[in-house]
Design a protein around this motif. Structure first.
Motif, PDB file in Angstrom:
ATOM      1  N   GLY A   1       0.806  -1.217   0.000  1.00 35.67           N
ATOM      2  CA  GLY A   1       0.000   0.000   0.000  1.00 35.67           C
ATOM      3  C   GLY A   1       0.838   1.266   0.000  1.00 35.67           C
ATOM      4  O   GLY A   1       0.369   2.327  -0.395  1.00 35.67           O
ATOM      5  N   LYS A   2       2.081   1.162   0.456  1.00 33.02           N
ATOM      6  CA  LYS A   2       3.019   2.285   0.440  1.00 33.02           C
ATOM      7  C   LYS A   2       4.422   1.703   0.569  1.00 33.02           C
ATOM      8  O   LYS A   2       4.586   0.513   0.843  1.00 33.02           O
ATOM      9  N   ASP A   3       5.419   2.539   0.361  1.00 34.47           N
ATOM     10  CA  ASP A   3       6.794   2.063   0.502  1.00 34.47           C
ATOM     11  C   ASP A   3       7.033   1.630   1.945  1.00 34.47           C
ATOM     12  O   ASP A   3       6.557   2.284   2.884  1.00 34.47           O
ATOM     13  N   PRO A   4       7.761   0.514   2.165  1.00 32.65           N
ATOM     14  CA  PRO A   4       8.087   0.101   3.539  1.00 32.65           C
ATOM     15  C   PRO A   4       8.821   1.211   4.288  1.00 32.65           C
ATOM     16  O   PRO A   4       9.631   1.940   3.709  1.00 32.65           O
TER      17      PRO A   4
ATOM     18  N   GLU B   1       1.617   2.838 -11.786  1.00 36.46           N
ATOM     19  CA  GLU B   1       1.226   2.506 -10.428  1.00 36.46           C
ATOM     20  C   GLU B   1       2.181   3.107  -9.418  1.00 36.46           C
ATOM     21  O   GLU B   1       1.797   3.554  -8.354  1.00 36.46           O
ATOM     22  N   SER B   2       3.482   3.107  -9.722  1.00 34.59           N
ATOM     23  CA  SER B   2       4.472   3.601  -8.760  1.00 34.59           C
ATOM     24  C   SER B   2       4.479   5.125  -8.654  1.00 34.59           C
ATOM     25  O   SER B   2       5.013   5.672  -7.714  1.00 34.59           O
TER      26      SER B   2
ATOM     27  N   MET C   1      14.003  -1.918  -0.410  1.00 34.10           N
ATOM     28  CA  MET C   1      14.103  -1.689  -1.849  1.00 34.10           C
ATOM     29  C   MET C   1      12.757  -1.816  -2.569  1.00 34.10           C
ATOM     30  O   MET C   1      12.646  -1.468  -3.739  1.00 34.10           O
ATOM     31  N   LEU C   2      11.737  -2.323  -1.894  1.00 34.38           N
ATOM     32  CA  LEU C   2      10.438  -2.512  -2.541  1.00 34.38           C
ATOM     33  C   LEU C   2       9.663  -1.203  -2.587  1.00 34.38           C
ATOM     34  O   LEU C   2       9.849  -0.329  -1.745  1.00 34.38           O
ATOM     35  N   ASN C   3       8.775  -1.092  -3.566  1.00 35.92           N
ATOM     36  CA  ASN C   3       8.001   0.131  -3.750  1.00 35.92           C
ATOM     37  C   ASN C   3       6.503  -0.129  -3.652  1.00 35.92           C
ATOM     38  O   ASN C   3       6.049  -1.261  -3.836  1.00 35.92           O
ATOM     39  N   LYS C   4       5.783   0.944  -3.417  1.00 34.16           N
ATOM     40  CA  LYS C   4       4.326   0.905  -3.394  1.00 34.16           C
ATOM     41  C   LYS C   4       3.824   0.273  -4.695  1.00 34.16           C
ATOM     42  O   LYS C   4       4.344   0.551  -5.770  1.00 34.16           O
TER      43      LYS C   4
ATOM     44  N   ARG D   1       3.954 -10.585  12.309  1.00 29.97           N
ATOM     45  CA  ARG D   1       5.419 -10.519  12.317  1.00 29.97           C
ATOM     46  C   ARG D   1       5.935 -11.192  11.057  1.00 29.97           C
ATOM     47  O   ARG D   1       5.723 -12.379  10.841  1.00 29.97           O
ATOM     48  N   HIS D   2       6.615 -10.408  10.231  1.00 26.52           N
ATOM     49  CA  HIS D   2       7.147 -10.852   8.943  1.00 26.52           C
ATOM     50  C   HIS D   2       8.038 -12.073   9.100  1.00 26.52           C
ATOM     51  O   HIS D   2       8.853 -12.146  10.005  1.00 26.52           O
ATOM     52  N   GLU D   3       7.838 -13.033   8.187  1.00 25.52           N
ATOM     53  CA  GLU D   3       8.695 -14.211   8.159  1.00 25.52           C
ATOM     54  C   GLU D   3       9.388 -14.359   6.806  1.00 25.52           C
ATOM     55  O   GLU D   3      10.560 -14.667   6.739  1.00 25.52           O
ATOM     56  N   ASN D   4       8.638 -14.113   5.718  1.00 25.77           N
ATOM     57  CA  ASN D   4       9.189 -14.283   4.382  1.00 25.77           C
ATOM     58  C   ASN D   4       8.400 -13.426   3.401  1.00 25.77           C
ATOM     59  O   ASN D   4       7.203 -13.216   3.597  1.00 25.77           O
ATOM     60  N   VAL D   5       9.074 -12.944   2.351  1.00 24.37           N
ATOM     61  CA  VAL D   5       8.389 -12.177   1.314  1.00 24.37           C
ATOM     62  C   VAL D   5       8.984 -12.555  -0.039  1.00 24.37           C
ATOM     63  O   VAL D   5      10.185 -12.825  -0.139  1.00 24.37           O
ATOM     64  N   ARG D   6       8.112 -12.628  -1.042  1.00 26.68           N
ATOM     65  CA  ARG D   6       8.549 -12.863  -2.417  1.00 26.68           C
ATOM     66  C   ARG D   6       7.838 -11.849  -3.306  1.00 26.68           C
ATOM     67  O   ARG D   6       6.650 -11.625  -3.162  1.00 26.68           O
ATOM     68  N   VAL D   7       8.580 -11.273  -4.216  1.00 27.36           N
ATOM     69  CA  VAL D   7       7.971 -10.350  -5.175  1.00 27.36           C
ATOM     70  C   VAL D   7       7.355 -11.179  -6.296  1.00 27.36           C
ATOM     71  O   VAL D   7       8.026 -12.010  -6.901  1.00 27.36           O
TER      72      VAL D   7
END
Length: 148
Positions: free
Chosen positions: A37-40, A145-146, A95-98, A131-137
Motif C-alpha cells: 500500500g506504500k513504501d516500507p 502505479e508507482s 528496496m520494494l516500492n508501493k 510478524r514478517h517471516e518471508n516475502v517474495r515479489v
C-alpha cells in the motif's frame, strides 16, 4: 496382531495422529498475496532496535453473494500491517516500492484489548499482530502505479 507385529518390527508402537498435548509443532501463520500500500518504512523501537513496517492490501474474491434483490456488493479491500525485525530481510524490504505485488508469510498473534483503555482507541480493541517471516515479489509495479 498387526500392532504387535509393528511394535516388534519398529520397537515402539506409533500412531499416525496423536492426541497428546505436545505443543512443539503448533503454528499460527498467515499467507497474504496482495500489493504494498506504500513504501516500507524504517522505524525504531523504544529500545532503539530498527525494524521495517509495511502494509499489504488484499481484495477478497469471490465477491459476497448477491442480495435478495439481485444486486451484489463489491469486494472490499483489507489492509494488513506487517512488521519485520530481521535485518537481512529489512534490507530487501527497503528496496520494494508501493504497488509491488507480493507473497508474504507472517506469524500472527492475537492481542486482547487492554481493559483499562478507551474502547475507541487501538489499545482498547482486539488486534492481530503480524510478524514478517518471508516475502517474495510476484510482480513489480508498472510505472503508472508507482507514480501514484
Amino acid at each position: 496382531m498387526l500392532a504387535t507385529a509393528r511394535q516388534t518390527f519398529f520397537g515402539v508402537q506409533r500412531r499416525a495422529f496423536s492426541t497428546t498435548p505436545s505443543r512443539a509443532y503448533d503454528v499460527s501463520k498467515l499467507i497474504l498475496i496482495g500489493r504494498l500500500g506504500k513504501d516500507p518504512e524504517i522505524r525504531t523501537t523504544k529500545s532503539d532496535k530498527e525494524y521495517v513496517a509495511y502494509t499489504v492490501a488484499t481484495t477478497n474474491y469471490p465477491p459476497p453473494p448477491p442480495n435478495p434483490d439481485g444486486s451484489r456488493i463489491e469486494s472490499g479491500t483489507t489492509w494488513h500491517h506487517v512488521v519485520s525485525f530481521n535485518p537481512a530481510q529489512n534490507n530487501y524490504l527497503k528496496m520494494l516500492n508501493k504497488g509491488t505485488q507480493v507473497y508474504v508469510e507472517a506469524n500472527f498473534e492475537l492481542r486482547d484489548p487492554d481493559p483499562n483503555a478507551d474502547p475507541s482507541s487501538p489499545a482498547g480493541q482486539r488486534q492481530i499482530f503480524l510478524r514478517h517471516e518471508n516475502v517474495r515479489v510476484l510482480k513489480a509495479p508498472s510505472t503508472s502505479e508507482s507514480l501514484d
